[in-house]
Design an enzyme around this catalytic site. Structure first.
Site, PDB file in Angstrom:
ATOM      1  N   TYR A   1       0.758  -1.372  -0.074  1.00 25.91           N
ATOM      2  CA  TYR A   1      -0.119   0.169   0.039  1.00 25.91           C
ATOM      3  C   TYR A   1       0.769   1.365   0.062  1.00 25.91           C
ATOM      4  CZ  TYR A   1      -4.130  -2.772   1.055  1.00 25.91           C
ATOM      5  OH  TYR A   1      -5.207  -3.634   1.003  1.00 25.91           O
TER       6      TYR A   1
ATOM      7  N   LYS B   1       2.747 -15.438   2.088  1.00 24.18           N
ATOM      8  CA  LYS B   1       2.914 -16.053   0.684  1.00 24.18           C
ATOM      9  C   LYS B   1       4.262 -16.654   0.265  1.00 24.18           C
ATOM     10  CE  LYS B   1       0.373 -17.352  -3.028  1.00 24.18           C
ATOM     11  NZ  LYS B   1      -0.667 -18.563  -2.697  1.00 24.18           N
TER      12      LYS B   1
ATOM     13  N   ASP C   1      -3.735 -18.060   1.464  1.00 24.95           N
ATOM     14  CA  ASP C   1      -4.759 -18.589   0.748  1.00 24.95           C
ATOM     15  C   ASP C   1      -5.324 -19.760   1.513  1.00 24.95           C
ATOM     16  OD1 ASP C   1      -2.299 -19.718   0.295  1.00 24.95           O
ATOM     17  OD2 ASP C   1      -2.835 -20.372  -1.602  1.00 24.95           O
TER      18      ASP C   1
ATOM     19  N   ASP D   1      -5.440  -6.688   5.861  1.00 24.69           N
ATOM     20  CA  ASP D   1      -6.530  -5.728   5.367  1.00 24.69           C
ATOM     21  C   ASP D   1      -7.612  -6.875   4.948  1.00 24.69           C
ATOM     22  OD1 ASP D   1      -8.473  -3.830   4.416  1.00 24.69           O
ATOM     23  OD2 ASP D   1      -7.091  -3.294   2.884  1.00 24.69           O
TER      24      ASP D   1
ATOM     25  N   ASP E   1     -11.094  -8.383   7.536  1.00 29.66           N
ATOM     26  CA  ASP E   1     -12.671  -8.100   7.196  1.00 29.66           C
ATOM     27  C   ASP E   1     -13.503  -9.460   7.155  1.00 29.66           C
ATOM     28  OD1 ASP E   1     -12.409  -5.506   6.971  1.00 29.66           O
ATOM     29  OD2 ASP E   1     -13.302  -5.552   4.999  1.00 29.66           O
TER      30      ASP E   1
END
Ligand code: NAD
Length: 353
Positions: free
Chosen positions: A137, A188, A220, A244, A248
């Site tokens: 980001y 990852k 994943d 992020d 959620d």
């Protein structure tokens, strides 16, 4: 000594929910001075800047910050630098609030509100620790460029330095020490070198925290495990983008994003506290918003930044009490309960205190 809290109501439902949270804070009779300032779309409207200099200065000198939410369709077409979200990202990076704590707790009274089976989520209590000021980001270079063949190409950079990984790792290990002593680091590392380094640094840190059991999981799989068997997790630590998304998903395990607080801390424990949800423009100004996430954010603020754990406990107990009384805003409403407005919910918490 008097503590200073800066309140940033923001946009949409922000001002409504923050009003209730400030009411609750005021009821506790603590030695706290409250100031307020503009951020997000309301700041763009007033000054052209989503993070005016005055707001940033006040935020720098405050002991803690309470934020409502920013954003809304009115500003969606604005250029990037005058988007409300820029105000929020600017605060996080200027104040170096690199550690985002997002608890996902399923209150037993709301077990029916989750879309997952009660046996999968009942008793859920996990903490997601997300790195907040680095990763893709913020990485440079970034942008949209035109290639020689005339085609446009979008690009971002995923980068983490060792020190950035270490400081978020420490926060997560220390949080795990205070809870169930299990930490799962999500990466990852089968594809991305950045997260190979992430994993290595977490392993190094683990030697300093022998009482915490460290495990690793690919992102994943973590997404899958969060909805398959979320109670296997205690504390999860991950980078900005994965955090992020996963936080959620974790939020929704609990049924309503309207119940979940968050804290974003710097290295000294100064923090910005806000509900996990956004500005909910679809229900803004209608008295429908659930103020409990913001009220619970005040509890986190008292605990982590203002050294008032007893007051934090009182707020959390008061929230449990109003849920026991069957009071519900629309987002958590179920049969047999009493539907209340934003203000009525705030009043009920004050009465329970
Ligand atoms: P949102 O969280 O605002 O809303 C998603 C859904 O949840 C909506 O149906 C909304 O009505 C509901 N909801 C959210 N909070 C609620 C509450 N307290 N009580 C009851 N219902 C609630 O997410 P969105 O719709 O994707 O985004 C709306 C705006 O918020 C966008 O401009 C987005 O950029 C912004 N946003 C801001 C933040 C932030 O300020 N931290 C975070 C996420 C999104």
């Amino acid at each position: 000594m008097t503590k200073n809290v800066l309140v940033l109501p923001g946009d949409g439902i922000g001002p409504e929910i923050v009003t209730e949270a400030v009411k609750v804070l005021g009821t506790l009779n603590l030695d706290i001075e409250i100031d307020s300032a503009l951020v997000g779309g309301s700041a763009v409207d007033a000054t052209g800047n989503p993070l005016p200099e005055e707001t940033l200065n006040k935020a720098r000198s405050a002991d803690a910050i309470l934020l409502g939410a920013v954003g809304g369709p009115k500003w969606d077409g604005n250029p990037m630098e005058s988007r409300p979200e820029k105000g929020l990202l600017g605060l996080r990076s200027e104040l170096e609030l690199f550690a985002n704590f997002r608890p996902a707790i399923l209150y037993p009274q709301l077990a029916e509100a989750s879309t997952l089976k009660p046996e999968v989520v009942s008793g859920l209590d996990i903490l997601i620790v997300r790195e907040l000021t680095g990763g893709i980001y913020f990485g440079q270079p970034r942008g949209i460029r035109t290639l020689e063949n005339g085609e446009r190409e979008g690009y971002n950079t995923y980068v983490y330095s060792e020190s950035e990984i270490r400081r978020i790792g420490r926060q997560a290990f220390e949080a795990a020490q205070k809870r169930g002593k299990r930490l799962c680091s999500v990466d990852k590392s089968n594809v991305l070198e950045v997260t190979v380094l992430w994993k290595e640094v977490m392993e190094e840190l683990a030697k300093e925290y022998p009482d915490v059991e460290l495990s690793h999981m690919l992102v994943d799989n973590a997404a899958m495990q969060l909805v398959r068997a979320p109670k296997q997790f205690d504390v999860v630590v991950t980078g900005n983008m994965f955090g992020d998304i996963l936080s959620d998903a974790a939020a929704m395990l609990t049924g309503s994003i309207g119940m979940l607080p968050s804290a974003s801390l710097d290295k000294d424990g100064k923090g910005m506290y806000e509900p996990c949800h956004g500005s909910a423009p679809d229900i803004a100004g209608q008295g429908k918003a659930n103020p409990l996430a913001t009220i619970l954010s005040v509890a986190m603020m008292l605990r982590y930044s203002l050294d008032e754990s007893a007051a934090a406990d009182r707020i959390e107990a008061a929230v449990q009490k109003v849920l026991d009384q069957g009071l519900r805003t629309g987002d958590i409403m179920s049969e047999g309960c009493t539907l209340v407005s934003t203000e009525e919910m705030g009043d009920a918490v004050v009465a329970a205190l």
